[in-house]
Motif scaffolding. Structure first.
Motif, PDB file in Angstrom:
ATOM      1  N   ILE A  20       0.835  -1.206   0.000  1.00 17.73           N
ATOM      2  CA  ILE A  20       0.000   0.000   0.000  1.00 17.73           C
ATOM      3  C   ILE A  20       0.872   1.259   0.000  1.00 17.73           C
ATOM      4  CG2 ILE A  20      -1.665   1.334   1.357  1.00 17.73           C
ATOM      5  CD1 ILE A  20      -2.746  -1.433   2.351  1.00 17.73           C
ATOM      6  N   VAL A  21       1.794   1.344   0.956  1.00 15.33           N
ATOM      7  CA  VAL A  21       2.592   2.566   1.117  1.00 15.33           C
ATOM      8  C   VAL A  21       3.549   2.765  -0.052  1.00 15.33           C
ATOM      9  CG1 VAL A  21       4.306   3.710   2.570  1.00 15.33           C
ATOM     10  CG2 VAL A  21       2.342   2.585   3.620  1.00 15.33           C
ATOM     11  N   SER A  22       4.230   1.716  -0.479  1.00 15.99           N
ATOM     12  CA  SER A  22       5.176   1.865  -1.590  1.00 15.99           C
ATOM     13  C   SER A  22       4.447   2.226  -2.878  1.00 15.99           C
ATOM     14  CB  SER A  22       5.989   0.583  -1.786  1.00 15.99           C
ATOM     15  OG  SER A  22       6.884   0.402  -0.729  1.00 15.99           O
ATOM     16  N   GLY A  23       3.300   1.605  -3.107  1.00 15.77           N
ATOM     17  CA  GLY A  23       2.520   1.958  -4.292  1.00 15.77           C
ATOM     18  C   GLY A  23       2.114   3.423  -4.287  1.00 15.77           C
ATOM     19  N   TYR A  24       1.653   3.895  -3.129  1.00 20.47           N
ATOM     20  CA  TYR A  24       1.269   5.305  -3.006  1.00 20.47           C
ATOM     21  C   TYR A  24       2.481   6.213  -3.201  1.00 20.47           C
ATOM     22  CZ  TYR A  24      -0.151   9.705  -0.947  1.00 20.47           C
ATOM     23  OH  TYR A  24      -0.381  11.035  -0.735  1.00 20.47           O
ATOM     24  N   GLN A  25       3.609   5.855  -2.598  1.00 18.82           N
ATOM     25  CA  GLN A  25       4.790   6.701  -2.689  1.00 18.82           C
ATOM     26  C   GLN A  25       5.391   6.710  -4.095  1.00 18.82           C
ATOM     27  OE1 GLN A  25       5.849   8.904  -0.699  1.00 18.82           O
ATOM     28  NE2 GLN A  25       4.591   8.402   1.054  1.00 18.82           N
ATOM     29  N   ILE A  26       5.269   5.615  -4.824  1.00 20.32           N
ATOM     30  CA  ILE A  26       5.722   5.610  -6.222  1.00 20.32           C
ATOM     31  C   ILE A  26       4.886   6.596  -7.020  1.00 20.32           C
ATOM     32  CG2 ILE A  26       5.829   4.212  -8.333  1.00 20.32           C
ATOM     33  CD1 ILE A  26       6.581   1.836  -6.432  1.00 20.32           C
ATOM     34  N   PHE A  27       3.570   6.564  -6.819  1.00 18.54           N
ATOM     35  CA  PHE A  27       2.688   7.524  -7.482  1.00 18.54           C
ATOM     36  C   PHE A  27       3.060   8.947  -7.071  1.00 18.54           C
ATOM     37  CE2 PHE A  27      -1.132  10.177  -7.109  1.00 18.54           C
ATOM     38  CZ  PHE A  27      -1.493  10.246  -8.442  1.00 18.54           C
ATOM     39  N   ASN A  28       3.327   9.152  -5.791  1.00 13.51           N
ATOM     40  CA  ASN A  28       3.692  10.469  -5.274  1.00 13.51           C
ATOM     41  C   ASN A  28       5.015  10.950  -5.878  1.00 13.51           C
ATOM     42  OD1 ASN A  28       3.449  12.768  -3.713  1.00 13.51           O
ATOM     43  ND2 ASN A  28       4.311  11.816  -1.888  1.00 13.51           N
ATOM     44  N   SER A  29       5.967  10.055  -6.068  1.00 13.42           N
ATOM     45  CA  SER A  29       7.258  10.415  -6.659  1.00 13.42           C
ATOM     46  C   SER A  29       7.101  10.864  -8.104  1.00 13.42           C
ATOM     47  CB  SER A  29       8.226   9.233  -6.591  1.00 13.42           C
ATOM     48  OG  SER A  29       8.510   8.913  -5.259  1.00 13.42           O
ATOM     49  N   VAL A  30       6.281  10.131  -8.849  1.00 12.03           N
ATOM     50  CA  VAL A  30       6.026  10.514 -10.243  1.00 12.03           C
ATOM     51  C   VAL A  30       5.343  11.881 -10.294  1.00 12.03           C
ATOM     52  CG1 VAL A  30       4.711   9.912 -12.319  1.00 12.03           C
ATOM     53  CG2 VAL A  30       5.960   8.141 -11.076  1.00 12.03           C
ATOM     54  N   SER A  31       4.401  12.086  -9.403  1.00 12.82           N
ATOM     55  CA  SER A  31       3.702  13.370  -9.336  1.00 12.82           C
ATOM     56  C   SER A  31       4.652  14.503  -8.957  1.00 12.82           C
ATOM     57  CB  SER A  31       2.561  13.271  -8.328  1.00 12.82           C
ATOM     58  OG  SER A  31       1.933  14.506  -8.155  1.00 12.82           O
ATOM     59  N   SER A  32       5.525  14.272  -7.974  1.00 12.93           N
ATOM     60  CA  SER A  32       6.487  15.296  -7.558  1.00 12.93           C
ATOM     61  C   SER A  32       7.458  15.625  -8.677  1.00 12.93           C
ATOM     62  CB  SER A  32       7.275  14.829  -6.336  1.00 12.93           C
ATOM     63  OG  SER A  32       6.441  14.728  -5.221  1.00 12.93           O
ATOM     64  N   PHE A  33       7.908  14.605  -9.391  1.00 13.02           N
ATOM     65  CA  PHE A  33       8.839  14.840 -10.484  1.00 13.02           C
ATOM     66  C   PHE A  33       8.196  15.678 -11.580  1.00 13.02           C
ATOM     67  CE2 PHE A  33      11.011  13.851 -14.434  1.00 13.02           C
ATOM     68  CZ  PHE A  33      12.335  13.965 -14.074  1.00 13.02           C
ATOM     69  N   SER A  34       6.946  15.372 -11.897  1.00 14.39           N
ATOM     70  CA  SER A  34       6.291  16.068 -13.007  1.00 14.39           C
ATOM     71  C   SER A  34       5.854  17.488 -12.647  1.00 14.39           C
ATOM     72  CB  SER A  34       5.098  15.257 -13.517  1.00 14.39           C
ATOM     73  OG  SER A  34       4.122  15.133 -12.508  1.00 14.39           O
ATOM     74  N   SER A  35       5.660  17.759 -11.368  1.00 17.73           N
ATOM     75  CA  SER A  35       5.209  19.103 -10.979  1.00 17.73           C
ATOM     76  C   SER A  35       6.248  19.826 -10.125  1.00 17.73           C
ATOM     77  CB  SER A  35       3.885  19.005 -10.221  1.00 17.73           C
ATOM     78  OG  SER A  35       4.060  18.291  -9.022  1.00 17.73           O
ATOM     79  N   ALA A  36       7.521  19.529 -10.337  1.00 23.73           N
ATOM     80  CA  ALA A  36       8.590  20.105  -9.513  1.00 23.73           C
ATOM     81  C   ALA A  36       8.656  21.626  -9.630  1.00 23.73           C
ATOM     82  CB  ALA A  36       9.934  19.490  -9.888  1.00 23.73           C
ATOM     83  N   GLU A  37       8.521  22.156 -10.842  1.00 22.15           N
ATOM     84  CA  GLU A  37       8.620  23.613 -11.031  1.00 22.15           C
ATOM     85  C   GLU A  37       7.516  24.345 -10.279  1.00 22.15           C
ATOM     86  OE1 GLU A  37       8.680  24.235 -15.231  1.00 22.15           O
ATOM     87  OE2 GLU A  37      10.609  23.217 -15.466  1.00 22.15           O
ATOM     88  N   MET A  38       6.303  23.818 -10.376  1.00 22.87           N
ATOM     89  CA  MET A  38       5.185  24.455  -9.695  1.00 22.87           C
ATOM     90  C   MET A  38       5.361  24.367  -8.178  1.00 22.87           C
ATOM     91  SD  MET A  38       1.105  23.660 -10.026  1.00 22.87           S
ATOM     92  CE  MET A  38       1.249  22.030  -9.349  1.00 22.87           C
TER      93      MET A  38
END
Length: 127
Positions: A20-38
Motif C-alpha cells: 500500500i505505502v510503496s505503491g502510493y509513494q511511487i505515485f507520489n514520486s512521479v507526481s512530484s517529479f512532473s510538478s517540480a517547477e510548480m
C-alpha cells in the motif's frame, strides 16, 4: 504428509502495508517529479509571505531566521526536487519488489527491502 511454509502473520502485515505505502509513494514520486517547477514556485512564495509576516510583526527579521529562510530557499531548486523524487521512486520500487519476494517467502526479498529502505533514508543526505 505435505509440509507447507506458512507465512508468519508479522510478515504478512509488513508486506501488505508495504504494498500500500510503496505503491502510493511511487505515485507520489512521479507526481512530484512532473510538478517540480510548480512546487518550487509555491514553496518560495510561501517562504516570502512568511518572511514578510515576521517582518510586519516584529519590524525586522532576526538574523537566524533570515539565515534559515536563505538556506531553505537555496536548497529548494527544481533540480533538487526532481532528484529527490527519483531517489524516492527508486527506493520505493526496491522496497515494493522486496515485499513481493518476501510474500513468496524468498529470502532475497528481505535484503532488497533493507537496501530500498537504506536508499530512502540516505538519499536526502546526498541531494
Amino acid at each position: 504428509m505435505e509440509t507447507t511454509n506458512l507465512r508468519p502473520t508479522f510478515l504478512t502485515i509488513l508486506c501488505v502495508l508495504t504494498f500500500i505505502v510503496s505503491g502510493y509513494q511511487i505515485f507520489n514520486s512521479v507526481s512530484s517529479f512532473s510538478s517540480a517547477e510548480m512546487a518550487v514556485d509555491i514553496a518560495k512564495d510561501a517562504m516570502d509571505e512568511a518572511k514578510d509576516q515576521i517582518e510586519a510583526e516584529s519590524g525586522e527579521v532576526p538574523g537566524i531566521v533570515s539565515k534559515l529562510f536563505g538556506s531553505v530557499t537555496e536548497g529548494l531548486t527544481v533540480e533538487n526536487v526532481k532528484n529527490s523524487a527519483i531517489a524516492s521512486g527508486i527506493g520505493n520500487v526496491l522496497t515494493l519488489i522486496g515485499a513481493i519476494l518476501m510474500w513468496g517467502l524468498d529470502r532475497k526479498g528481505y535484503f532488497l527491502y533493507i537496501f530500498g529502505s537504506l536508499v530512502l533514508i540516505l538519499s536526502p543526505l546526498f541531494i
